[in-house]
Write a protein that holds these residues in place. Structure first.
Motif, short mmCIF file in Angstrom:
data_model
loop_
_atom_site.label_atom_id
_atom_site.label_comp_id
_atom_site.label_asym_id
_atom_site.label_seq_id
_atom_site.Cartn_x
_atom_site.Cartn_y
_atom_site.Cartn_z
N ASP A 59 0.86 -1.18 0.00
CA ASP A 59 0.00 0.00 0.00
C ASP A 59 0.89 1.22 0.00
O ASP A 59 1.39 1.66 1.04
N GLY A 60 1.12 1.75 -1.20
CA GLY A 60 1.97 2.94 -1.31
C GLY A 60 3.40 2.65 -0.89
O GLY A 60 4.04 1.73 -1.40
N ARG A 61 3.88 3.40 0.08
CA ARG A 61 5.26 3.20 0.55
C ARG A 61 5.40 2.03 1.50
O ARG A 61 6.52 1.68 1.90
N PHE A 62 4.29 1.43 1.90
CA PHE A 62 4.31 0.37 2.92
C PHE A 62 4.04 -0.99 2.29
O PHE A 62 3.10 -1.15 1.52
N THR A 63 4.91 -1.95 2.62
CA THR A 63 4.73 -3.32 2.18
C THR A 63 4.91 -4.24 3.38
O THR A 63 5.88 -4.07 4.13
N VAL A 64 4.01 -5.18 3.52
CA VAL A 64 4.15 -6.17 4.59
C VAL A 64 4.39 -7.53 3.93
O VAL A 64 3.73 -7.89 2.95
#
Lengths: 116, 114
Positions: A59-64
């Motif tokens: 999600d945008g700059r965030f990756t899990v």
């Protein structure tokens, strides 16, 4: 017995670089994982989640990323910004089945400092 | 996502007194929860607030100390009874919507007991 562990209490990263926050869990019944960001004097803000049927969510700059066999997940923030400086909590839930359904079990948090 | 508000945002109380914290959600949620965050610690679940019935408490938390009400789908209260300095914490409520496993949190109530 701590079922969700964040072994790094703090992390410092240069602005623009990648931040990687790690989380380990022991309960094999957990099937939904979340990351929250918390500023002082505020409640946790939901960032991103992942179901156990996936190994990555972005999600945008965030990756899990989720590694079920290792019972490990990580949150990647790219690029890191000074406004990302906060405490990040990893949380897990066991979903609709059995006792404890939907309740969140939290790690102790990792304080991220992004240096300009 | 649900917007959750809490009142009061903070309070300083004397030992032996009680404080009731209110939690209001802007849309209907299936489940509401109450958590506590003691200084330097993680969030710990106190109980699940059940609409129209007694709350479900986690190990280590009892109804006499933390009575909870949830008269409808969007409102809940938590009372911290007979307070001691060990009750000084941030108390947070959360809600889970109908079609998601994600919980959204209120801003918290910072309680200091002298």
């Amino acid at each position: 017995d701590q079922q969700v562990k964040q072994n790094s209490p703090s992390l410092s990263v240069q602005e623009g670089r990648i931040s990687i926050l790690n989380c380990d869990y022991t309960n094999s019944m957990f099937d939904y994982f979340l990351w929250y960001k918390k500023y002082p004097a505020e409640g946790p803000t939901f960032l991103i989640s992942i179901s156990s049927i996936k190994d990555k969510n972005e999600d945008g700059r965030f990756t899990v990323f989720l590694n079920k066999s290792a019972k490990h997940l990580s949150l990647h923030i790219v690029p890191s910004q000074p406004g990302d400086s906060a405490v990040y909590f990893c949380a897990a839930s066991a979903g609709p089945s059995g006792a404890g359904s939907y309740q969140l079990t939290f790690g102790k948090g990792t304080k991220l400092s992004v240096i300009p | 996502s649900a917007v959750i508000s809490q009142k009061p945002s903070r309070d300083i109380c004397q030992r032996g007194t009680s404080l009731t914290i209110q939690c209001q959600v802007d849309s209907q949620v299936t489940m509401m929860f109450w958590y506590r965050q003691q200084p330097g610690q993680s969030l710990t679940l106190i109980a699940t607030a059940n609409q129209g019935s007694e709350a479900t408490y986690e190990s280590g938390f009892v109804i006499d100390k933390f009575p909870i009400s949830r008269p409808n789908l969007t409102f809940s209260t938590l009372t911290v009874s007979n307070m001691s300095p060990e009750d000084s914490s941030i108390y947070l409520c959360s809600g889970r919507g109908w079609s998601t496993d994600t919980q959204y949190f209120g801003p918290g109530t910072r309680l200091t007991v002298l």
